[in-house]
Each structure stands twice: as C-alpha cells, then as structure tokens.
Design a protein around this motif. Sequence first.
Motif, PDB file in Angstrom:
ATOM      1  N   VAL A 127       0.079   2.932   5.215  1.00 49.77           N
ATOM      2  CA  VAL A 127      -0.760   2.939   4.012  1.00 49.77           C
ATOM      3  C   VAL A 127       0.057   3.401   2.817  1.00 49.77           C
ATOM      4  N   PHE A 128       0.841   4.454   3.004  1.00 43.74           N
ATOM      5  CA  PHE A 128       1.673   4.963   1.914  1.00 43.74           C
ATOM      6  C   PHE A 128       2.785   3.981   1.560  1.00 43.74           C
ATOM      7  N   HIS A 133       4.422   0.153  -3.010  1.00 43.50           N
ATOM      8  CA  HIS A 133       4.697  -1.156  -3.598  1.00 43.50           C
ATOM      9  C   HIS A 133       4.037  -1.323  -4.956  1.00 43.50           C
ATOM     10  N   TYR A 134       2.865  -0.726  -5.144  1.00 47.36           N
ATOM     11  CA  TYR A 134       2.079  -0.973  -6.346  1.00 47.36           C
ATOM     12  C   TYR A 134       2.239   0.098  -7.420  1.00 47.36           C
ATOM     13  N   PHE A 135       2.182   1.346  -7.055  1.00 48.72           N
ATOM     14  CA  PHE A 135       2.351   2.402  -8.055  1.00 48.72           C
ATOM     15  C   PHE A 135       2.671   3.712  -7.363  1.00 48.72           C
TER      16      PHE A 135
END
Length: 166
Positions: A127-128, A133-135
Amino acid sequence: MILITLLLVILLLIVGLLLIPFEIYINTNSNQYYAQLRGLAKASIEQDKEEVLRIRLKVPFKNFFFYPLRKSSVSQQKKTVKKKVKKKRRKIGPRRILSVLKSFKIKKMLVDIDTGNCITNAKLYPVFALLNHYFGRFQINFEGRNQMVLLLQNRPIYIIRSFINY
C-alpha cells in the motif's frame, strides 16, 4: 496626489498580505509544530516545564507566550448576567470545510512507521509502495521508529476564494 499615493500604498499592502504564503508544519521526530505567515508572524506549540504546553507567538521584534491550558483569573462572582440576543449564524458545513482543505498544497510529506507487528508491516508495504507513486514519501520500517513530517502551504487569497466559490 498624496491621497492617490496613500491609497495605492494601502492597496498594495492589502494585496501583499493576501499573497503571503501561509504554512503549517508538523514534525513528530523533532517535536516542531507551527503555523506561520512567512515573514510576518509565527505561532509554535512548545513544551513547558511548568505547564503542559505553551504557544509562542513571534512577530517582528517581539515574542509573546500564551498558556492555553491555564485557568483564567477572572472569578465567577465578578461576572454579570446579561441578556443574550441570539443571532442567526451561518453553519459551516462539511462541504465548505472540505473546499478549504482542498485549497492547501502538500509541499512535503514523510510517513515512517512501524506498527510493532511484522505481519501488519508486511501488509502495509505494498500500500505504501503504491502511495509513493502518487505523492509523499511513505516508509515501513521494522526498527520501531515512528515519524511524520508534513508541510502544508496556502495563501489567504486561496482560502477566501474557496469560501466565495462554495
């Protein structure tokens, strides 16, 4: 002519105040918690030996200390009973709060946690990795460290705009 220049200076001062960056900084590792209007004022939460916490307000050339958990010195007997006139207030709903929160920009975000359970850490790892990848920067460690660093930035004009565009 003097009136026009005075009005122009006041207008430029107001525009400048609306465009000054407003920052909120949280660092749990070094215990730094503050909100500041860059260059004008800074309010930070600090530990105190006598009280649980104190708020330090720094303005140019002066420091002030407030103790929010201290009991007020005004006695109950001196208070006078007055009739209160109820005024209608506009409720601030969750949509308005959400629009104000959306106006903030995340400049720095670091989350480094250890849940204490290696199975839960292993479940959080993918999950981390996806969130990285996004922020932000999300990390799982197996060493018992817990840390969060968050820097939010906004400008007063964006907050006012979010209230108006609601």
